[in-house]
Design a protein around this motif. Sequence first.
Motif, PDB file in Angstrom:
ATOM      1  N   GLU A  54     -10.566  -0.024  -9.813  1.00 57.17           N
ATOM      2  CA  GLU A  54     -10.004  -1.334  -9.509  1.00 57.17           C
ATOM      3  C   GLU A  54      -9.638  -2.071 -10.797  1.00 57.17           C
ATOM      4  O   GLU A  54     -10.286  -1.898 -11.829  1.00 57.17           O
ATOM      5  N   ASN A  90      -9.528  -0.241 -16.133  1.00 52.37           N
ATOM      6  CA  ASN A  90      -9.956  -0.098 -14.740  1.00 52.37           C
ATOM      7  C   ASN A  90     -11.475  -0.061 -14.662  1.00 52.37           C
ATOM      8  O   ASN A  90     -12.146   0.357 -15.610  1.00 52.37           O
ATOM      9  N   THR A 137      -1.771  -9.518  -3.757  1.00 49.18           N
ATOM     10  CA  THR A 137      -1.402 -10.656  -4.613  1.00 49.18           C
ATOM     11  C   THR A 137      -1.626 -11.968  -3.863  1.00 49.18           C
ATOM     12  O   THR A 137      -1.181 -12.123  -2.718  1.00 49.18           O
ATOM     13  N   THR A 194       0.845  -1.194   0.000  1.00 49.72           N
ATOM     14  CA  THR A 194       0.000   0.000   0.000  1.00 49.72           C
ATOM     15  C   THR A 194       0.878   1.240   0.000  1.00 49.72           C
ATOM     16  O   THR A 194       1.780   1.370   0.841  1.00 49.72           O
ATOM     17  N   ILE A 206      -3.755 -10.852  -9.079  1.00 50.54           N
ATOM     18  CA  ILE A 206      -3.432  -9.503  -8.586  1.00 50.54           C
ATOM     19  C   ILE A 206      -4.659  -8.599  -8.629  1.00 50.54           C
ATOM     20  O   ILE A 206      -5.400  -8.579  -9.613  1.00 50.54           O
ATOM     21  N   ASN A 207      -4.837  -7.859  -7.550  1.00 52.44           N
ATOM     22  CA  ASN A 207      -5.921  -6.883  -7.455  1.00 52.44           C
ATOM     23  C   ASN A 207      -5.321  -5.518  -7.132  1.00 52.44           C
ATOM     24  O   ASN A 207      -4.693  -5.342  -6.086  1.00 52.44           O
ATOM     25  N   GLU A 208      -5.489  -4.571  -8.056  1.00 51.20           N
ATOM     26  CA  GLU A 208      -4.987  -3.211  -7.856  1.00 51.20           C
ATOM     27  C   GLU A 208      -6.147  -2.268  -7.557  1.00 51.20           C
ATOM     28  O   GLU A 208      -7.185  -2.324  -8.206  1.00 51.20           O
ATOM     29  N   LYS A 209      -5.930  -1.375  -6.587  1.00 51.23           N
ATOM     30  CA  LYS A 209      -6.929  -0.356  -6.263  1.00 51.23           C
ATOM     31  C   LYS A 209      -6.261   1.009  -6.253  1.00 51.23           C
ATOM     32  O   LYS A 209      -5.206   1.199  -5.640  1.00 51.23           O
ATOM     33  N   ARG A 210      -6.888   1.955  -6.939  1.00 49.67           N
ATOM     34  CA  ARG A 210      -6.425   3.340  -6.952  1.00 49.67           C
ATOM     35  C   ARG A 210      -7.530   4.203  -6.353  1.00 49.67           C
ATOM     36  O   ARG A 210      -8.653   4.222  -6.857  1.00 49.67           O
ATOM     37  N   PHE A 267      -2.554   3.839  -3.454  1.00 54.22           N
ATOM     38  CA  PHE A 267      -2.439   2.754  -4.428  1.00 54.22           C
ATOM     39  C   PHE A 267      -2.204   1.468  -3.646  1.00 54.22           C
ATOM     40  O   PHE A 267      -1.195   1.328  -2.947  1.00 54.22           O
ATOM     41  N   LYS A 268      -3.124   0.528  -3.756  1.00 56.02           N
ATOM     42  CA  LYS A 268      -3.039  -0.726  -3.013  1.00 56.02           C
ATOM     43  C   LYS A 268      -3.010  -1.894  -3.989  1.00 56.02           C
ATOM     44  O   LYS A 268      -3.830  -1.964  -4.898  1.00 56.02           O
ATOM     45  N   GLU A 269      -2.054  -2.797  -3.776  1.00 51.80           N
ATOM     46  CA  GLU A 269      -1.923  -3.983  -4.624  1.00 51.80           C
ATOM     47  C   GLU A 269      -1.876  -5.230  -3.743  1.00 51.80           C
ATOM     48  O   GLU A 269      -1.029  -5.336  -2.849  1.00 51.80           O
TER      49      GLU A 269
END
Length: 212
Positions: A163, A182, A127, A110, A146-150, A123-125
């Motif tokens: 996401e 996204n 895995t 994070t 992988i899950n990315e959140k902005r 920004f959170k990633e």
Amino acid sequence: MKILLFSLGFLAIISCKKENAENFQNNSGTDNITINKPSEKPNDSITSIEDIKKEYAAVNNLLSAKKLDSTKFKYNCNEKEGEVVLYYENKDLRMIKDSYAEHSHFSSSTKYYVKNNSVFFIFKEETVWNFDEGGTPEKPETKDDINEKRIYVLNDKAVQCIEKKYTIRSKGNNRNPDSIPNKETKCDIAELIKNYNLILKNKDRKGEINCL
């Protein structure tokens, strides 16, 4: 003689009135300048998503150019082993990176982007890795989900969350993550802000600590 004295007195009165009138005019002009001076808006305030994007790019440029100082500490909480790195610009906190891994095939990273001691972007990633089909016991195949959140933040509240989810396989032939669109979603950042504040409480710690 009386006429002379009267004339001198009259001239003195006129001169005094003229001087007072000039002083009044000068003072009025100064007051007008003060009253009409426009209020200046701080040029470093963040009030919109567009401001957030500009400031996010500015911090990343500083990171890429290695113009930020940094300190770090590690923590070990039950099965969670992590590291926190704090980045500063002239002693002002600009970004925090909190990364940890668990023994259950899970890891998380994070990044908190900061301006004037307030978080404006996260920004959170996350895995999760597992064994994939194929491979051998000596050389197994794996895959990372992988899950990315902005998250765009104003006043400690999320104003926009996007996401992206994708999978990276060790055997290759993976889709470029940049080509994956996204998706806008809803999110609650209360726990993330709580974690950020816990990091700040421990930011001057040295070595390894227990839980935040």
